[in-house]
Motif scaffolding. Structure first.
Motif, PDB file in Angstrom:
ATOM      1  N   LYS A  98       3.072  15.892  -6.775  1.00 24.17           N
ATOM      2  CA  LYS A  98       3.737  15.356  -7.972  1.00 24.17           C
ATOM      3  C   LYS A  98       3.557  13.853  -8.112  1.00 24.17           C
ATOM      4  N   PHE A  99       3.191  13.177  -7.010  1.00 22.48           N
ATOM      5  CA  PHE A  99       2.991  11.734  -7.064  1.00 22.48           C
ATOM      6  C   PHE A  99       1.563  11.363  -7.428  1.00 22.48           C
ATOM      7  N   GLY A 100       0.636  12.283  -7.340  1.00 20.33           N
ATOM      8  CA  GLY A 100      -0.749  11.991  -7.679  1.00 20.33           C
ATOM      9  C   GLY A 100      -1.710  12.437  -6.595  1.00 20.33           C
ATOM     10  N   HIS A 101      -2.961  12.030  -6.738  1.00 21.29           N
ATOM     11  CA  HIS A 101      -4.020  12.396  -5.796  1.00 21.29           C
ATOM     12  C   HIS A 101      -4.260  11.262  -4.807  1.00 21.29           C
ATOM     13  N   VAL A 102      -4.739  11.609  -3.623  1.00 23.31           N
ATOM     14  CA  VAL A 102      -5.072  10.611  -2.609  1.00 23.31           C
ATOM     15  C   VAL A 102      -6.370   9.928  -3.010  1.00 23.31           C
ATOM     16  N   ILE A 103      -6.314   8.614  -3.259  1.00 20.13           N
ATOM     17  CA  ILE A 103      -7.533   7.898  -3.633  1.00 20.13           C
ATOM     18  C   ILE A 103      -7.925   6.831  -2.622  1.00 20.13           C
ATOM     19  N   ALA A 104      -7.011   6.460  -1.698  1.00 21.14           N
ATOM     20  CA  ALA A 104      -7.347   5.447  -0.691  1.00 21.14           C
ATOM     21  C   ALA A 104      -6.331   5.535   0.442  1.00 21.14           C
ATOM     22  N   SER A 105      -6.682   4.937   1.594  1.00 23.32           N
ATOM     23  CA  SER A 105      -5.778   4.910   2.744  1.00 23.32           C
ATOM     24  C   SER A 105      -5.945   3.594   3.483  1.00 23.32           C
ATOM     25  N   SER A 106      -4.898   3.227   4.247  1.00 25.03           N
ATOM     26  CA  SER A 106      -4.968   2.024   5.067  1.00 25.03           C
ATOM     27  C   SER A 106      -3.869   2.066   6.115  1.00 25.03           C
ATOM     28  N   LYS A 107      -4.246   2.036   7.389  1.00 26.08           N
ATOM     29  CA  LYS A 107      -3.311   1.946   8.518  1.00 26.08           C
ATOM     30  C   LYS A 107      -2.177   2.964   8.439  1.00 26.08           C
ATOM     31  N   GLY A 108      -2.505   4.217   8.123  1.00 23.45           N
ATOM     32  CA  GLY A 108      -1.507   5.277   8.109  1.00 23.45           C
ATOM     33  C   GLY A 108      -0.815   5.489   6.785  1.00 23.45           C
ATOM     34  N   LEU A 109      -1.086   4.658   5.790  1.00 21.57           N
ATOM     35  CA  LEU A 109      -0.505   4.832   4.461  1.00 21.57           C
ATOM     36  C   LEU A 109      -1.546   5.402   3.505  1.00 21.57           C
ATOM     37  N   LEU A 110      -1.063   6.160   2.506  1.00 17.71           N
ATOM     38  CA  LEU A 110      -1.927   6.724   1.480  1.00 17.71           C
ATOM     39  C   LEU A 110      -1.560   6.140   0.125  1.00 17.71           C
ATOM     40  N   LEU A 111      -2.578   5.847  -0.679  1.00 17.16           N
ATOM     41  CA  LEU A 111      -2.364   5.431  -2.062  1.00 17.16           C
ATOM     42  C   LEU A 111      -2.615   6.637  -2.947  1.00 17.16           C
ATOM     43  N   LEU A 112      -1.582   7.040  -3.695  1.00 16.31           N
ATOM     44  CA  LEU A 112      -1.659   8.186  -4.590  1.00 16.31           C
ATOM     45  C   LEU A 112      -1.661   7.699  -6.030  1.00 16.31           C
ATOM     46  N   SER A 113      -2.382   8.415  -6.888  1.00 19.04           N
ATOM     47  CA  SER A 113      -2.454   8.017  -8.290  1.00 19.04           C
ATOM     48  C   SER A 113      -2.663   9.234  -9.173  1.00 19.04           C
ATOM     49  N   LYS A 114      -1.853   9.332 -10.243  1.00 18.10           N
ATOM     50  CA  LYS A 114      -2.055  10.378 -11.255  1.00 18.10           C
ATOM     51  C   LYS A 114      -3.038   9.923 -12.321  1.00 18.10           C
TER      52      LYS A 114
END
Length: 391
Positions: A98-114
């Motif tokens: 519901k938060f979006g798709h995984v488009i990037a990562s860094s040091k254990g975090l994911l950036l999600l974007s719809k």
């Protein structure tokens, strides 16, 4: 029976991280002990060696959406190691869809974007998700994004050194539709200020970004592919008062391979690696002009192609790999996904029904998955599964 702090500490260090987090509620003393940065370092030293590494991916949509996101369905994780994992595809993040798709990562975090105006930062261990405010410039015809996080320690109100992670998202786009442009809009967001800023960057030549959604961040510098992969666009948002970008001419057109695919990754000694894959695997290295220097430290705005050095080349035939397809009489070999961020000697590949790795030190191919992936090679997101919450 009372236990000494040393015994309690040893017991906590042996527990799964979810159990450790629950014990923070026992008392303020236990909360301080577990929150202490020294405890985290001790826990990581014992458990990180078993942390799996691999890639997040989504299935491709039947056709591109109007938002430019060609992905659908929940994020899946494919493991490239065998560390304490019962199944290769062992994590399905259905709840994050519901938060979006995984488009990037860094040091254990994911950036999600719809879509290009919606971003969330997600911690897959704690399941905590932070919604970023809307960007300042909402209507940009084309947007590319970069994501990076930084570890730091600070002292809390109980005089305990605690670990924290700050992050930055950088959006780059054009205000008007154009095939090539020298001036681009740049919007950095920082978790320290919780705000977006807006400025412009200027390149020595007009350029356009390739189809990738996210930048490759190397040494704090954002790298984007120029269209057709002939140029690499490098931008440092932290030390760039004039908003200049560096254009690096790639060695993509050097050699004779047809239908070649390419990608980049950094090295530990500040060099840039470029791989080109067609009927052979080629690895090129970009160093600084001077011994021990970096290509990023120099004042030149354009880095010419003659600065690259061919470091490794081998044909697929030599390592026993046959073409996986033939299109218009061209033999199509496995497509590269990425140089491993965890081992610069390894390149990951995708064929229609296999994911494999090539280790150039021993020149061997290893297959780690054997089912079909309806995913483009540039949409796999490298990820090292964290053993401790980041948010």
């Amino acid at each position: 029976m009372d236990f000494s702090n040393d015994i309690i500490l040893e017991l906590l260090l042996r527990l799964p991280v979810k159990s450790v987090m629950r014990f923070k509620c026992v008392s303020p003393e236990w909360n301080d002990m577990i929150s202490d940065a020294a405890f985290r370092k001790n826990y990581l030293s014992r458990h990180t060696k078993n942390a799996p590494t691999g890639f997040f991916y989504h299935h491709q949509a039947p056709k591109s959406s109007e938002t430019g996101h060609n992905l659908y369905g929940p994020a899946k994780f494919i493991n490239t190691t065998t560390n304490n994992v019962k199944t290769q595809e062992f994590q399905s993040l259905d709840y994050s869809q519901k938060f979006g798709h995984v488009i990037a990562s860094s040091k254990g975090l994911l950036l999600l974007s719809k879509n290009p105006n919606s971003y969330h930062v997600f911690d897959p261990v704690s399941k905590k998700c932070i919604k970023l405010p809307k960007p300042l410039k909402k209507q940009l015809p084309r947007v590319s994004v970069g994501f990076i996080s930084h570890e730091q320690e600070r002292t809390n109100g109980h005089n305990v050194n605690v670990y924290s992670l700050s992050y930055k998202v950088v959006r780059i786009g054009l205000e008007f539709c154009s095939y090539k442009a020298k001036t681009w809009v740049v919007e950095p967001y920082s978790s320290k200020t919780s705000k977006w800023k807006k400025s412009k960057i200027v390149a020595p030549l007009g350029f356009n970004f390739g189809p990738e959604l996210a930048a490759k961040v190397i040494g704090g510098v954002y790298h984007w592919w120029g269209w057709s992969a002939s140029w690499i666009v490098a931008y440092n948002p932290d030390n760039n008062p004039k908003g200049r970008v560096k254009l690096i001419k790639s060695p993509r057109d050097m050699g004779v391979d047809e239908c070649a695919y390419s990608g980049i990754e950094g090295t530990q000694n500040g060099c840039l690696q470029f791989y080109k894959v067609g009927a052979s695997i080629q690895l090129w290295i970009l160093k600084g002009k001077h011994e021990g220097g970096s290509y990023l430290d120099e004042d030149e705005d354009i880095v010419e192609v003659n600065r690259w050095t061919l470091a490794h080349r081998i044909s697929f035939w030599e390592i026993g790999i046959k073409p996986c397809d033939v299109v218009d009489d061209f033999k199509i070999f496995p497509v590269p996904i990425a140089i491993s961020p965890w081992n610069p000697h390894i390149i990951f590949f995708q064929s229609p029904y296999k994911l494999m790795s090539y280790d150039r030190t021993d020149r061997k191919i290893e297959v780690f998955s054997t089912h079909k992936f309806e995913t483009r090679a540039d949409e796999f997101v490298p990820f090292e599964w964290p053993v401790w919450p980041c948010l």
